[in-house]
Design a protein around this motif. Structure first.
Motif, mmCIF file in Angstrom:
data_model
loop_
_atom_site.group_PDB
_atom_site.id
_atom_site.type_symbol
_atom_site.label_atom_id
_atom_site.label_comp_id
_atom_site.label_asym_id
_atom_site.label_seq_id
_atom_site.Cartn_x
_atom_site.Cartn_y
_atom_site.Cartn_z
ATOM 1 N N MET A 263 0.839 -1.200 0.000
ATOM 2 C CA MET A 263 0.000 0.000 0.000
ATOM 3 C C MET A 263 0.876 1.252 0.000
ATOM 4 N N THR A 264 0.249 2.383 -0.232
ATOM 5 C CA THR A 264 1.030 3.606 -0.466
ATOM 6 C C THR A 264 1.106 4.522 0.746
ATOM 7 N N ALA A 265 2.156 5.324 0.746
ATOM 8 C CA ALA A 265 2.156 6.609 1.453
ATOM 9 C C ALA A 265 1.699 7.609 0.410
ATOM 10 N N SER A 266 0.834 8.550 0.795
ATOM 11 C CA SER A 266 0.187 9.397 -0.204
ATOM 12 C C SER A 266 0.328 10.869 0.130
ATOM 13 N N ALA A 267 0.566 11.663 -0.899
ATOM 14 C CA ALA A 267 0.704 13.104 -0.724
ATOM 15 C C ALA A 267 -0.655 13.747 -0.485
ATOM 16 N N ILE A 268 -0.703 14.719 0.428
ATOM 17 C CA ILE A 268 -1.927 15.491 0.657
ATOM 18 C C ILE A 268 -1.540 16.938 0.974
ATOM 19 N N GLY A 269 -2.254 17.890 0.393
ATOM 20 C CA GLY A 269 -1.960 19.299 0.635
ATOM 21 C C GLY A 269 -2.229 19.679 2.080
ATOM 22 N N ASP A 270 -1.311 20.451 2.688
ATOM 23 C CA ASP A 270 -1.515 20.819 4.094
ATOM 24 C C ASP A 270 -2.716 21.750 4.279
ATOM 25 N N ASN A 271 -3.201 22.359 3.182
ATOM 26 C CA ASN A 271 -4.414 23.184 3.257
ATOM 27 C C ASN A 271 -5.656 22.349 3.555
ATOM 28 N N LEU A 272 -5.575 21.041 3.312
ATOM 29 C CA LEU A 272 -6.730 20.157 3.507
ATOM 30 C C LEU A 272 -6.808 19.585 4.920
ATOM 31 N N VAL A 273 -5.760 19.779 5.697
ATOM 32 C CA VAL A 273 -5.714 19.135 7.024
ATOM 33 C C VAL A 273 -5.455 20.169 8.118
ATOM 34 N N LYS A 274 -6.122 21.295 8.009
ATOM 35 C CA LYS A 274 -5.928 22.363 8.995
ATOM 36 C C LYS A 274 -6.595 22.023 10.334
ATOM 37 N N LYS A 275 -7.661 21.245 10.300
ATOM 38 C CA LYS A 275 -8.311 20.833 11.549
ATOM 39 C C LYS A 275 -7.441 19.759 12.209
ATOM 40 N N ASP A 276 -7.252 19.873 13.500
ATOM 41 C CA ASP A 276 -6.329 19.000 14.219
ATOM 42 C C ASP A 276 -6.667 17.520 14.042
ATOM 43 N N PHE A 277 -7.956 17.180 14.154
ATOM 44 C CA PHE A 277 -8.326 15.766 14.026
ATOM 45 C C PHE A 277 -8.090 15.251 12.607
ATOM 46 N N VAL A 278 -8.386 16.081 11.599
ATOM 47 C CA VAL A 278 -8.173 15.661 10.211
ATOM 48 C C VAL A 278 -6.686 15.441 9.945
ATOM 49 N N LEU A 279 -5.831 16.286 10.523
ATOM 50 C CA LEU A 279 -4.383 16.099 10.398
ATOM 51 C C LEU A 279 -3.968 14.773 11.031
ATOM 52 N N LYS A 280 -4.483 14.501 12.226
ATOM 53 C CA LYS A 280 -4.170 13.221 12.898
ATOM 54 C C LYS A 280 -4.607 12.044 12.041
ATOM 55 N N LEU A 281 -5.830 12.126 11.525
ATOM 56 C CA LEU A 281 -6.371 11.027 10.724
ATOM 57 C C LEU A 281 -5.540 10.807 9.465
ATOM 58 N N SER A 282 -5.079 11.900 8.854
ATOM 59 C CA SER A 282 -4.262 11.761 7.652
ATOM 60 C C SER A 282 -2.911 11.114 7.978
ATOM 61 N N LYS A 283 -2.336 11.491 9.116
ATOM 62 C CA LYS A 283 -1.047 10.900 9.508
ATOM 63 C C LYS A 283 -1.204 9.435 9.922
ATOM 64 N N LEU A 284 -2.385 9.093 10.441
ATOM 65 C CA LEU A 284 -2.689 7.691 10.776
ATOM 66 C C LEU A 284 -2.909 6.858 9.514
ATOM 67 N N ASN A 285 -3.207 7.555 8.408
ATOM 68 C CA ASN A 285 -3.517 6.867 7.152
ATOM 69 C C ASN A 285 -2.347 6.937 6.174
ATOM 70 N N ARG A 286 -1.181 7.222 6.708
ATOM 71 C CA ARG A 286 0.082 7.273 5.965
ATOM 72 C C ARG A 286 0.075 8.328 4.858
ATOM 73 N N ASN A 287 -0.458 9.501 5.185
ATOM 74 C CA ASN A 287 -0.330 10.659 4.285
ATOM 75 C C ASN A 287 0.883 11.484 4.686
ATOM 76 N N PHE A 288 1.580 12.018 3.695
ATOM 77 C CA PHE A 288 2.633 12.991 3.989
ATOM 78 C C PHE A 288 2.222 14.329 3.376
ATOM 79 N N LEU A 289 2.694 15.411 3.970
ATOM 80 C CA LEU A 289 2.165 16.733 3.662
ATOM 81 C C LEU A 289 2.902 17.431 2.521
ATOM 82 N N VAL A 290 2.107 17.964 1.607
ATOM 83 C CA VAL A 290 2.622 18.876 0.578
ATOM 84 C C VAL A 290 2.346 20.277 1.091
ATOM 85 N N GLN A 291 3.395 21.044 1.323
ATOM 86 C CA GLN A 291 3.222 22.377 1.908
ATOM 87 C C GLN A 291 2.853 23.382 0.823
ATOM 88 N N ARG A 292 1.746 24.101 1.068
ATOM 89 C CA ARG A 292 1.221 25.068 0.095
ATOM 90 C C ARG A 292 1.506 26.506 0.567
#
Length: 378
Positions: free
Chosen positions: A118-147
């Motif tokens: 399975m993948t580690a996946s890029a996600i824009g940091d603009n999409l994970v500004k809410k603390d819980f959404v950021l946690k969930l993305s990091k739990l789902n092996r997302n890494f941040l693309v800084q905008r």
């Protein structure tokens, strides 16, 4: 401190603490109640307290959530091409991009079902500004693309991300997903931006960039939704572009789009993984005498694969015929399918606004246009 700490997902050693600190968050409760409607809250909370790795979280919880999303808001997911991939092997998946969460989630469901990494996946940091959404993305092996960075910061950030992706692929044997362009396609035209490929190549340790990219095992991915659950939400931006205006997002727009993609109706979905790009890189290296030309040629190869393998649905053919006032593709859809699409179309936008009407139809029709162009070029 690791040089990747600002963008990386959680290490497994951090997973349990992140989960335990989120047990009473209303969004986690909503997610679990949706996924396991018959299960008392105490049961899933106990299971999460015993979860100590991203893989366990993905397989026991996220995988089940995506299955429920498919059951509730689609007519099913089909796949093709996965049999070409080898088990225990990492790939760089470069994909067209239609939905913030589902594109990567559905690819990972398909990879898991086929016994693949399975993948580690890029996600824009603009999409994970809410603390819980950021946690969930990091739990789902997302890494941040800084905008929203200055040119100098963007250069540093791009190099960091390139090195991190190479680290994942080469050192951790972890597949990586990135979109072929920054942001989702709003108009149905899937095209690989050269800047994405240049970013990937920044970690190159080879004298020729094509030799480096060959090591990454690039695989183009075509994902198509019969209905785009966020189609109407993409219209304001297209309207602004038509008026040559700067589009300014509403507050929480990204979050609303994210949720709409998950719960909105999609009907059929298909994912195709193309062939690993190998011999093409050798040809490009021989025929193109500088890096810019090589990157452009590679973008063309990726585009050709994504367009060739993009599955067209009745909605695409209907939109083409309605937009062009023709019956050219009428054998590809039924009268009922056309009525359903037109009813949806009329409910979701102001059809008296010509720009909106044409923009909405073009979003569905452009994959047909591009496929015709591809076949004519060949």
């Amino acid at each position: 401190m690791s040089k990747f700490d600002s963008i990386r997902p959680y290490y497994d050693s951090e997973v349990n603490e992140a989960l335990c600190s989120s047990l009473n968050h209303p969004m986690l409760k909503a997610m679990m109640n949706f996924t396991f409607p018959e299960m008392p809250d105490e049961v899933w909370k106990e299971q999460l307290k015993k979860t100590h790795s991203i893989r366990d979280f993905q397989i026991n919880f996220v995988y089940q959530s995506i299955q429920k999303v498919l059951e509730k808001s689609s007519d099913g997911l089909t796949t093709s091409g996965f049999e070409k991939l080898e088990k225990n092997t990492s790939y760089l998946f470069i994909s067209n991009h239609r939905d913030i969460i589902l594109d990567t989630s559905l690819l990972n469901v398909s990879l898991f079902d086929h016994g693949l990494v399975m993948t580690a996946s890029a996600i824009g940091d603009n999409l994970v500004k809410k603390d819980f959404v950021l946690k969930l993305s990091k739990l789902n092996r997302n890494f941040l693309v800084q905008r929203d960075l200055s040119p100098r910061e963007l250069l540093q950030s791009s190099k960091q991300m390139s090195e991190y992706m190479y680290h994942l692929l080469a050192k951790e044997n972890r597949s990586v997903w990135i979109a072929q362009r920054e942001g989702r396609t709003k108009d149905g035209n899937d095209a690989t931006h050269q800047g994405v490929l240049k970013m990937v190549a920044m970690a190159s340790d080879e004298s020729n960039v094509m030799d480096f990219l060959k090591k990454l095992k690039i695989v183009p991915v075509s994902i198509s939704y019969e209905y785009d659950p966020t189609d109407a939400l993409k219209m304001p931006q297209l309207l602004a572009q038509a008026k040559d205006e700067v589009y300014i997002k509403e507050k929480n727009e990204d979050f609303i789009t994210l949720l709409s993609g998950i719960i909105g109706q999609k009907k059929h979905i298909h994912i195709h993984v193309g062939n690993i790009i190998e011999q093409e890189l050798d040809i490009i290296k021989t025929n193109c005498d500088n890096t810019n030309k090589q990157i452009q040629a590679l973008a063309n190869v990726i585009d050709d694969s994504i367009l060739q393998n993009y599955k067209l649905w009745p909605t695409n053919y209907i939109a083409y015929d309605v937009l062009n006032d023709t019956e050219k593709f009428k054998e590809y859809y039924t009268v009922e399918e056309k009525q359903l699409f037109l009813r949806r179309f009329e409910m979701r936008i102001d059809t008296d606004n010509v720009t909106l009407k044409e923009g909405f139809l073009a979003m569905y029709a452009n994959p047909v246009v591009n496929k015709m162009k591809y076949h004519n070029a060949k």
